[in-house]
Design an enzyme around this catalytic site. Structure first.
Site, PDB file in Angstrom:
ATOM      1  N   SER A   1       0.806  -1.228   0.000  1.00 34.19           N
ATOM      2  CA  SER A   1       0.000   0.000   0.000  1.00 34.19           C
ATOM      3  C   SER A   1       0.837   1.275   0.000  1.00 34.19           C
ATOM      4  O   SER A   1       0.335   2.340  -0.327  1.00 34.19           O
ATOM      5  CB  SER A   1      -0.969   0.022   1.184  1.00 34.19           C
ATOM      6  OG  SER A   1      -0.274   0.211   2.400  1.00 34.19           O
TER       7      SER A   1
ATOM      8  N   LYS B   1       0.433   4.213   6.835  1.00 33.34           N
ATOM      9  CA  LYS B   1      -0.259   5.047   5.847  1.00 33.34           C
ATOM     10  C   LYS B   1       0.180   6.497   6.019  1.00 33.34           C
ATOM     11  O   LYS B   1       0.774   6.876   7.019  1.00 33.34           O
ATOM     12  CB  LYS B   1      -1.787   4.984   6.021  1.00 33.34           C
ATOM     13  CG  LYS B   1      -2.405   3.613   5.803  1.00 33.34           C
ATOM     14  CD  LYS B   1      -2.414   3.213   4.347  1.00 33.34           C
ATOM     15  CE  LYS B   1      -3.091   1.889   4.108  1.00 33.34           C
ATOM     16  NZ  LYS B   1      -2.325   0.716   4.492  1.00 33.34           N
TER      17      LYS B   1
END
Length: 131
Positions: free
Chosen positions: A52, A89
């Protein structure tokens, strides 16, 4: 107690283009603790699983250095806990929204809501990966 890691450092920059005349001496020692860890008591390491954050240069199996003493601010890459699960993230802070955004277009942003058990565990300061 941890052992300090100190290695030789050649002060001359190494060109990434054409080779330069080699220098055969070491200017000083490089202490990896001083270079990579600013707050030892608040620092931890975590291994990445998944893709990600690939466009931020973070690959699966990389090791991240995370500093809990730093304030998580807009656009910083963080380790966050959401409902008991850890994730890496980019923290995106808007006026009335908090988002966790992947650096890979295959992953959608995650909006943090009040119903979620959410905590930022620390700010990623370095990425260690094999070449």
């Amino acid at each position: 107690m941890h052992k300090e890691l100190i290695f030789p450092l050649i002060e001359s920059a190494v060109p990434a283009g054409f080779p330069s005349i080699a220098e055969d001496y070491v200017d000083r020692a490089l202490n990896l603790n001083e270079l990579l860890i600013k707050h030892p008591a608040a620092t931890f390491f975590v291994r990445v699983k998944g893709t990600s954050m690939i466009n931020a240069g973070i690959q699966s199996q990389d090791i991240l250095i995370v500093d809990r003493a730093l304030t998580p601010t807009h656009n910083k890459i963080v380790i966050a806990r959401i409902d008991g699960e850890l994730t890496v993230k980019r923290l995106w802070l808007e006026k009335h929204k908090t988002l966790l955004i992947a650096d890979n277009p295959d992953f959608k942003p995650l909006e943090i809501t009040e119903s979620m058990d959410f905590e930022v565990w620390g700010v990623v300061t370095c990425v260690i990966h094999q070449v």
